[in-house]
Each structure stands twice: as structure tokens, then as C-alpha cells.
Design an enzyme around this catalytic site. Structure first.
Site, PDB file in Angstrom:
ATOM      1  N   GLN A  10       7.522   0.935  -2.840  1.00  0.00           N
ATOM      2  CA  GLN A  10       8.250   0.399  -3.985  1.00  0.00           C
ATOM      3  C   GLN A  10       9.186   1.454  -4.561  1.00  0.00           C
ATOM      4  O   GLN A  10       8.826   2.618  -4.693  1.00  0.00           O
ATOM      5  CB  GLN A  10       7.236  -0.056  -5.050  1.00  0.00           C
ATOM      6  CG  GLN A  10       7.816  -1.000  -6.085  1.00  0.00           C
ATOM      7  CD  GLN A  10       6.716  -1.798  -6.788  1.00  0.00           C
ATOM      8  OE1 GLN A  10       5.623  -1.970  -6.262  1.00  0.00           O
ATOM      9  NE2 GLN A  10       7.005  -2.307  -7.974  1.00  0.00           N
ATOM     10  N   SER A  89       2.305   3.938   0.181  1.00  0.00           N
ATOM     11  CA  SER A  89       1.847   2.865  -0.707  1.00  0.00           C
ATOM     12  C   SER A  89       2.070   1.499  -0.055  1.00  0.00           C
ATOM     13  O   SER A  89       1.488   1.197   0.980  1.00  0.00           O
ATOM     14  CB  SER A  89       2.552   2.978  -2.063  1.00  0.00           C
ATOM     15  OG  SER A  89       2.029   2.060  -2.994  1.00  0.00           O
ATOM     16  N   LEU A  90       2.959   0.681  -0.607  1.00  0.00           N
ATOM     17  CA  LEU A  90       3.288  -0.615  -0.004  1.00  0.00           C
ATOM     18  C   LEU A  90       3.662  -0.469   1.461  1.00  0.00           C
ATOM     19  O   LEU A  90       3.340  -1.333   2.298  1.00  0.00           O
ATOM     20  CB  LEU A  90       4.448  -1.254  -0.767  1.00  0.00           C
ATOM     21  CG  LEU A  90       5.161  -2.406  -0.058  1.00  0.00           C
ATOM     22  CD1 LEU A  90       4.270  -3.638  -0.024  1.00  0.00           C
ATOM     23  CD2 LEU A  90       6.492  -2.709  -0.686  1.00  0.00           C
ATOM     24  N   ARG A 114      -0.998  -9.027  -3.348  1.00  0.00           N
ATOM     25  CA  ARG A 114      -1.035  -7.681  -3.941  1.00  0.00           C
ATOM     26  C   ARG A 114       0.002  -7.543  -5.048  1.00  0.00           C
ATOM     27  O   ARG A 114      -0.290  -7.059  -6.151  1.00  0.00           O
ATOM     28  CB  ARG A 114      -0.785  -6.642  -2.845  1.00  0.00           C
ATOM     29  CG  ARG A 114      -0.800  -5.182  -3.296  1.00  0.00           C
ATOM     30  CD  ARG A 114      -0.493  -4.303  -2.090  1.00  0.00           C
ATOM     31  NE  ARG A 114      -0.669  -2.878  -2.336  1.00  0.00           N
ATOM     32  CZ  ARG A 114       0.297  -2.038  -2.687  1.00  0.00           C
ATOM     33  NH1 ARG A 114       1.536  -2.496  -2.861  1.00  0.00           N
ATOM     34  NH2 ARG A 114       0.054  -0.751  -2.867  1.00  0.00           N
ATOM     35  N   HIS A 196      -1.754   2.816  -8.601  1.00  0.00           N
ATOM     36  CA  HIS A 196      -2.692   3.746  -7.973  1.00  0.00           C
ATOM     37  C   HIS A 196      -3.526   4.507  -9.002  1.00  0.00           C
ATOM     38  O   HIS A 196      -3.799   5.697  -8.848  1.00  0.00           O
ATOM     39  CB  HIS A 196      -1.948   4.714  -7.046  1.00  0.00           C
ATOM     40  CG  HIS A 196      -1.234   4.022  -5.935  1.00  0.00           C
ATOM     41  ND1 HIS A 196      -1.906   3.433  -4.882  1.00  0.00           N
ATOM     42  CD2 HIS A 196       0.082   3.769  -5.733  1.00  0.00           C
ATOM     43  CE1 HIS A 196      -1.020   2.868  -4.079  1.00  0.00           C
ATOM     44  NE2 HIS A 196       0.185   3.043  -4.565  1.00  0.00           N
ATOM     45  N   GLN A 245      -6.903   1.728  -1.716  1.00  0.00           N
ATOM     46  CA  GLN A 245      -5.571   2.228  -2.046  1.00  0.00           C
ATOM     47  C   GLN A 245      -5.096   1.736  -3.410  1.00  0.00           C
ATOM     48  O   GLN A 245      -4.328   2.405  -4.096  1.00  0.00           O
ATOM     49  CB  GLN A 245      -4.578   1.800  -0.957  1.00  0.00           C
ATOM     50  CG  GLN A 245      -3.208   2.421  -1.069  1.00  0.00           C
ATOM     51  CD  GLN A 245      -2.109   1.482  -0.615  1.00  0.00           C
ATOM     52  OE1 GLN A 245      -1.876   0.451  -1.236  1.00  0.00           O
ATOM     53  NE2 GLN A 245      -1.451   1.832   0.467  1.00  0.00           N
TER      54      GLN A 245
END
Length: 297
Positions: A10, A89-90, A114, A196, A245
Site C-alpha cells: 500500500q 505487506s499487501l 483484508r 501492522h 501479518q
């Protein structure tokens, strides 16, 4: 010599993303139309002609980046098979789809859940993130642990660049403490929530259901996951790490160092933006290693 593909997260989105790819590849266009059907709205209209503000909404940003990255990986002619993959991440979800661990359709459905649940968290439990520049990770960890409230290191981007995340007052207090400890900069980021961090915990239940319902196969090559920062091929472990995560740090620095230790010499960032190319270059430089870095967007 080993080839690593890395996928952005992101923040990499930009107006017009994916439009040229859609217009140049019939297969890419078909996958993007399928994505519109799966999501129930024309996300490609926002990707191709939406504003930066429209693209910034988490429920749009995450599937948009997943679509862009995954379609690029699938539809680029002559793309070599990687020896390893990873995602920030993503981007970990894009890496899973590119390595065949999940289908494009299942990956997109999972990312949509998500994104929706994380956006709900942002609206219900306000929080912020901040970038700390020029301070050792150990000192930042110490400051976060001693600061009242919820604040943790969230993104280990590269040596000397860590993002912290949590409750607004706790993050701001940690920023002040980092500056006093010698940080070059401590800047709140323009993001919609405390990603996170434990503030994302309310999203766990629905994401866990979605992950459990998703078929995850053995990937065609190891995926270096954010939570473990090491190579994973076991579908059970991959699922566990995907859920962890949500509230755990993105150990990107550690992941890239592990890739380097396992022989990676050629990194290609697949997806919008060039952020990971810069991070990989800095991490490789800190390790004194000569590596090739390129991008496919």
C-alpha cells in the site's frame, strides 16, 4: 545467480495505474474485467481515471495494487521463472499469486476481505504511523516498549528507516523520544490507520475465516514472508503467517537479507512504483553485496 521477484504494498498506487497494461494485452484486460466482477464494482475505472484521494481508500488501494502486480506477473511475455519471491505487506499476497500458491481469483477475494476489514478498523479504532529515520532498530524498539500506550515498530524497511504504528498519542510521544535519542527525522505518515499493530486486531476474525476458506498450494518457489523473514513453502505455515501479518511487523530488511544470504543476485520489483527497488539497493549496499535491481510496472 538467483532471481528474486518482489511486490510492493500500500502506498505504491498512482492515478492511471494498469491502464496501459489493459490496453496492450487482451489477457490482462480479461483478468481486469474478471476482477471487476469479483469485487462487485468497477475498480478499473478508479485505477485508470480516479483521483489520488479515491485511490487512497484502503478498500480500493489494496485490491488495485494486487490486480496491477499480479496481472503484470501473469501477462508479461517471456518473464523468467523466479527462484524466490517476496512482498511488502499487501505485496505478500501478490507474491503468493505470482508463485501459484493461490489463484488470481482467490487471491483477489482474500485481499478484498483484508482491505474491507482493515478499513473498518481504521474507522473504529483511530491510529497513526510515523517514519523514523537515522536511528538503530534496537533503540526504536526500546523506545516503543517504554512509551505508555500502544506503539510498535511496524515496518523494518531498511537499515535506518523504520515505521512505527499505534495509538496517536503513543506514536507522537515515541517520535519525540526518537528525536531526543538522535533520529534525523520522525514524521507522521499520511495513512488511514495503524497498520501492522495491535489496533488491527478487530479484523482478525473475518480475515481468519477468509484465509481458512482459501486454497493455498505449495508455491513454485519459496516465498519470504513478512512475519518469519525466511523462505516458506508449506501451505499451513503460509496461512498462519498471513494471519499473523495483520498485527505483526513487516520484517522487510530481514527478508531481503535472508534472500541475499540464500543467493539472490537479481531483484525485479513487479507492480506500481519503485519504492522496493530503493530499499533493496540500500539493504544490499549495507551488506556490501553487488546486486542487479530492475522494475516492471
Amino acid at each position: 545467480m538467483k532471481l528474486a521477484y518482489v511486490f510492493p504494498g500500500q502506498g505504491a498506487q498512482f492515478p492511471g495505474m494498469g491502464k496501459e497494461l489493459c490496453e496492450s494485452s487482451p489477457r490482462a484486460k480479461a483478468l481486469m474485467e474478471e476482477a471487476n466482477d469479483i469485487l462487485g464494482f468497477r475498480i478499473t475505472d478508479i485505477m485508470f481515471s480516479g483521483t489520488e484521494e479515491e485511490l487512497r481508500a484502503t478498500r480500493v488501494t489494496q485490491p488495485a495494487i494486487f490486480i496491477h502486480s499480479t496481472v503484470l506477473a501473469v501477462c508479461t511475455p517471456g518473464l523468467a521463472k523466479p527462484d524466490m519471491v517476496g512482498g511488502h505487506s499487501l505485496g505478500e499476497f501478490s507474491a503468493l499469486a505470482a508463485s501459484g500458491a493461490v489463484s488470481f481469483e482467490d487471491g483477489l477475494r482474500l485481499v478484498a476481505v483484508r482491505a474491507s476489514e482493515m478499513q473498518k478498523c481504521c474507522e473504529k479504532v483511530p491510529g497513526i504511523m510515523a517514519a523514523i529515520i537515522g536511528l538503530p532498530a534496537e533503540k526504536i524498539e526500546e523506545i516503543c516498549a517504554s512509551t505508555p500506550g500502544i506503539v510498535i515498530p511496524a515496518n523494518y524497511n531498511c537499515d535506518g528507516q523504520i515505521v512505527i504504528s499505534g495509538e496517536k498519542e503513543a506514536v507522537l510521544a515515541a517520535c519525540d523520544a526518537c528525536k531526543q535519542a538522535g533520529a534525523k527525522r520522525a514524521l507522521p505518515l499520511a495513512v488511514s490507520g495503524a497498520f501492522h499493530s495491535p489496533l488491527m486486531e478487530p479484523a482478525r476474525a473475518e480475515l481468519a475465516k477468509a484465509i481458512e476458506a482459501t486454497e493455498v498450494r505449495t508455491p513454485s518457489c519459496p516465498i519470504y514472508q513478512n512475519v518469519s523473514a525466511g523462505p516458506e513453502t508449506d501451505p499451513v505455515r503460509i496461512k498462519e503467517n498471513l494471519l499473523k501479518q495483520l498485527t505483526s511487523p513487516v520484517r522487510w530488511t530481514q527478508s531481503v537479507k535472508a534472500m541475499l544470504a540464500d543467493g539472490a543476485t537479481d531483484f525485479t520489483e513487479i507492480g506500481p512504483g519503485t519504492v522496493l527497488q530503493g530499499l533493496v539497493k540500500r539493504i544490499g549496499g549495507s551488506e556490501g553485496m553487488e546486486i542487479a535491481i530492475s522494475g516492471l510496472s
